[in-house]
Design an enzyme around this catalytic site. Structure first.
Site, short mmCIF file in Angstrom:
data_model
loop_
_atom_site.label_atom_id
_atom_site.label_comp_id
_atom_site.label_asym_id
_atom_site.label_seq_id
_atom_site.Cartn_x
_atom_site.Cartn_y
_atom_site.Cartn_z
N ASP A 135 6.18 6.96 -2.88
CA ASP A 135 4.97 6.59 -2.19
C ASP A 135 3.96 6.31 -3.30
OD1 ASP A 135 3.19 6.48 0.05
OD2 ASP A 135 2.37 8.39 -0.62
N ASP A 189 3.61 12.48 -0.99
CA ASP A 189 2.68 13.61 -1.05
C ASP A 189 2.53 14.27 0.31
OD1 ASP A 189 1.33 11.65 0.25
OD2 ASP A 189 -0.46 11.69 -1.01
N ASP A 213 3.76 10.34 5.26
CA ASP A 213 5.13 9.97 4.92
C ASP A 213 6.16 11.02 5.31
OD1 ASP A 213 4.52 11.76 2.91
OD2 ASP A 213 4.30 10.21 1.38
#
Ligand code: ADP
Ligand code: MG
Length: 613
Positions: A316, A506, A510
Site C-alpha cells: 500500500d 497500514d 486495506d
C-alpha cells in the site's frame, strides 16, 4: 532448570556411575545381569512404569513402550551393558529436550516481558496500587520513571522519553508530551506521567499482543502436520519390520534367533521419531519468539512457512511506503477564501483517522468546534461526507467528486489533491505532499537481493503521485486510483497468475486486502486494533526495513527445519539398513535415537538467535 529436571539429572549421574562400576567389576552370568539391572532400573523405572500404564490404556507404539521393549529384549539376549546404556541415553535425551523446550518457552515469555505487574491509580486524590485489570476507562494513572505503562492512554500531565523497545525492537526512545497517546508495555524513562486510560486492560495493546503470541503455537505449519502424520506411520512400520526381522530369517533357517533378535532390537530403538517431533515445532517456536523481539509478531508457524516462499510483495502507499504525514503545499479555493476552505475541510475531516484527514486537521491552526459537525460518513478509499454548520460537504479524491457529480478539475501541482464540494458545487482543492519513509528505498532493494521477484504498489491516490513514489523507490509496478475492493482484485489477479503474494499495508482502508493475500502484513500496528486483527504478521513499528528482516527470519527457520528433517531421516534410515544387514550394534541405535535428537534440538535452537541487520 526446574526441580524435576535437577532430580532427573542427579538420577542420570548416579546411574551413569553405577553402570561404570558394573562394567569394571569382573562379573559373569546372572551376577553381571544384576549389576547392570541396578542402574537400569534406577534410571528407567519411570519409563517402564509409563509403558505399563500406556499398555493398560491400550496405547502401544509410544516411545516409552518401545524403549522398554528394546531394553528388556537386550537383557534377554545378554546385552546387559547395552540395555542399561540405551535407557541411560534415552533419559539424557529426554532431559535435554525438556530443558531446551522449557528454555525457549521461558525466553519467549521473557522476550515478551511486557506484562505490567501493577497500575498506580489516582482515586479520590489518593494513590492506590491495583491489578491492571481492575482499572476502569477514564481513570488517571501515575507512572514514575523506570516503570512500565500498564494501560493505553493519553498523557494529561508530564512528559519525557518513553522506551518502546520491548514492543518494537526499536532502541531509540520516543519523546512524549501532554496530549500524546502512549501504549501499554512501554517504559517511561525520564518523566513522571499522568495518563488518562482510554481502554480496559483486556483491550490494551499489551493484552492483545500477549494473546496473539500465546495463540501462535496453535496455527501449525504444513511441515509440522506432515511430521505428525509421518510419525504416525513411521513407528508402526519400523516396529513391524523389526518383528519380521526377528522371526522370518530364523524360521527360514538363516542364522541364530539371538542374532536376528539383536538386529530387531536396534530397529525398535531407532523407530522413535522424537528428533523430528521435537525439533520441528521448536524451530518454529524459536523463529516466532526471536522475531517478536524485533517487533515482528507472527501469528502462526504456517505464516512463517508461507513468508519463506513469497515471491511477490505488494505494498500500500500511504502510511506504508510514505510517512502518511502530509504538509499542505497549496490551497486553491473557488468562490470562497483559502481560510474558509481549509476550515471546512478540517472540520469535515476531524473524525477521520485517515492520514490525509489527520494532516489537514493538523494544518488547520486553532481548535475545531465539534459542535458544528453533524453526521459524518467515511467513504473508504474516497474521502468523507460530513455535515458542517448544517451544510453537506464532500472532501476527498477526484473519484469522489465524479461520484457526487461535482465539476472538478485536476491541479497542475504535483502531490495528493483533496477536493472539496458542497453537495455538487465544487469549492476548490488543497494540495498536500507526503514524504517517503527514509528506509523504504533500502527495504525494496534488500527485498530484491533476497530474491523477491516482483514488487507492486497499490494506491487509492492519483497516478502522478503514485508514479513518482514508485520511481524513487524502485518499485516494479504501480496501480493508482484504486478503491479498496479494486486492491483486492489486483491481488487476486496476481494470485491467479500463480504468484505467492504478501501484502503490506497500514491497516487503514486495506483490511480486505490483508486477509486476501497469502500473507497479510500490517505495519505500524502500535495502537491500531484493526491492523492487529486482520493481519497474519504484524510489524509493531512502521519501518519497511523490518520486512526483509522478517523474510530472513522465515528463511532461516525453514532452512533449519529442512536440515533437521533431512539429517534425522538420513541417519535413521542409514542405521536401519546397516542393522538389517547385521553391520551395527546397540551403540549405533543410541546415536540414531538420542544423538540425532540432541543434534537436531541444538540446531533448532539456532532459530532463536537474533539476526543482525
Ligand atoms: P492508499 O492506497 O495510498 O493508502 P487510500 O486508499 O487510503 O490510500 O485512500 C485513497 C485516496 O482517497 C487518498 O489518496 C485520498 O485522496 C482519498 N481519501 C481517502 N480517505 C480520505 C479522507 N478521510 N479524507 C480525504 N481524502 C481521503
Ligand atoms: Mg493506506
Amino acid at each position: 532448570m526446574t526441580r524435576r529436571q535437577k532430580k532427573t539429572l542427579a538420577r542420570i549421574a548416579a546411574a551413569a556411575l553405577l553402570t561404570l562400576v558394573a562394567a569394571l567389576l569382573p562379573l559373569e552370568g546372572v551376577w553381571k545381569a544384576l549389576a547392570f539391572a541396578v542402574p537400569y532400573l534406577l534410571v528407567g523405572w519411570d519409563v517402564l512404569w509409563g509403558a505399563i500404564r500406556k499398555i493398560l490404556q491400550g496405547q502401544v507404539f509410544d516411545e516409552e513402550f518401545l524403549m522398554s521393549l528394546a531394553t528388556i529384549g537386550a537383557f534377554a539376549v545378554g546385552e546387559y551393558p547395552e540395555a542399561a546404556a540405551v535407557m541411560l541415553f534415552y533419559q539424557i535425551g529426554e532431559w535435554f529436550q525438556s530443558v531446551a523446550v522449557g528454555r525457549s518457552r521461558r525466553s519467549i515469555a521473557a522476550l515478551m516481558d511486557i506484562r505490567p505487574d501493577m497500575a498506580r491509580v489516582l482515586r479520590g486524590g489518593e494513590e492506590i496500587e491495583l491489578d491492571p485489570e481492575e482499572v476502569a476507562v477514564g481513570e488517571i494513572l501515575l507512572v514514575r520513571p523506570g516503570e512500565r505503562i500498564p494501560l493505553d492512554g493519553v498523557i494529561v500531565e508530564g512528559g519525557g522519553s518513553v522506551d518502546t523497545a520491548a514492543l518494537t525492537g526499536e532502541s531509540l526512545p520516543a519523546d512524549k508530551r501532554e496530549g500524546d497517546t502512549v501504549i501499554s508495555g512501554c517504559i517511561s524513562l525520564t518523566g513522571l506521567l499522568k495518563i488518562r486510560t482510554e481502554s480496559a486492560y483486556a483491550e490494551s495493546t499489551v493484552a492483545r499482543i500477549l494473546e496473539l503470541v500465546e495463540n501462535s503455537a496453535e496455527k501449525k505449519a504444513r511441515v509440522e502436520n506432515f511430521i505428525t502424520r509421518f510419525a504416525r506411520w513411521y513407528t508402526p512400520l519400523v516396529v513391524a519390520s523389526a518383528l519380521l526381522l526377528a522371526l522370518l530369517p530364523p524360521l527360514l533357517g538363516q542364522g541364530a534367533w539371538s542374532d536376528w533378535l539383536r538386529r530387531a532390537l536396534i530397529f525398535l530403538v531407532v523407530s522413535c521419531p522424537c528428533a523430528l517431533v521435537v525439533s520441528v515445532p521448536l524451530s518454529f517456536f524459536g523463529g516466532i519468539g526471536g522475531a517478536s523481539r524485533d517487533g515482528v509478531l507472527i501469528k502462526g508457524a504456517n505464516y512463517l512457512e508461507m513468508l519463506d516462499r513469497v515471491d511477490t510483495l505488494v505494498f500500500d502507499k500511504t502510511g506504508t511506503l510514505t510517512q502518511g504525514r502530509f504538509a499542505v503545499d497549496a490551497i486553491h479555493p473557488q468562490a470562497v477564501s483559502a481560510e474558509e476552505l481549509l476550515d471546512i475541510a478540517a472540520a469535515a475531516e476531524s473524525y477521520s483517522s485517515h492520514p490525509v484527514a489527520e494532516s489537514v486537521v493538523l494544518a488547520h491552526e486553532g481548535d475545531i468546534d465539534r459542535g458544528r459537525i453533524g453526521e459524518v460518513e467515511e467513504l473508504a478509499g474516497l474521502g468523507v461526507r460530513a455535515v458542517v454548520d448544517g451544510r453537506t460537504f464532500y472532501v476527498g479524491s477526484g473519484r469522489l467528486m465524479d461520484r457526487v457529480g461535482a465539476d472538478w478539475h485536476e491541479c497542475h501541482l504535483p502531490g495528493t489533491v483533496i477536493h472539496i464540494a458542497e453537495d455538487r458545487a465544487y469549492m476548490g482543492h488543497i494540495v498536500i505532499s507526503d514524504q517517503l519513509k527514509p528506509d523504504a528505498a533500502g527495504a525494496i532493494r534488500r527485498l530484491k537481493e533476497l530474491g523477491v521477484k516482483r514488487t507492486v504498489m497499490l494506491t487509492g491516490d492519483g497516478e502522478k503521485v503514485a508514479q513518482a513514489v514508485a520511481e524513487q523507490l524502485g518499485v516494479d509496478e504501480v496501480h493508482a486510483g484504486l478503491l479498496p475492493a479494486q486492491k483486492v482484485e489486483e491481488v487476486e489477479r496476481l494470485l491467479a497468475e500463480g504468484c505467492r503474494v504478501a501484502f503490506v499495508g497500514d491497516g487503514i482502508n486495506d483490511a480486505p486486502v490483508l486477509s486476501r493475500a497469502d500473507v497479510g502484513i500490517a505495519m505500524g500496528a502500535l495502537g491500531s486494533d484493526a491492523a492487529i486483527e486482520s493481519a497474519d504478521i504484524v510489524l509493531m513499528d512502521d519501518k519497511p526495513s523490518r520486512l526483509p528482516l522478517a523474510i530472513r527470519i522465515a528463511r532461516r527457520t525453514m532452512r533449519v527445519v529442512r536440515e533437521n528433517i533431512a539429517f534425522s531421516l538420513a541417519v535413521k534410515f542409514g542405521i536401519l539398513l546397516l542393522s538389517a544387514l547385521g553391520l551395527t550394534n546397540m551403540w549405533w541405535a543410541v546415536f540414531g535415537d538420542v544423538g540425532v535428537l540432541i543434534l537436531a534440538t541444538l540446531n533448532a535452537m539456532r532459530c532463536m538467535v537474533r539476526i543482525k541487520e
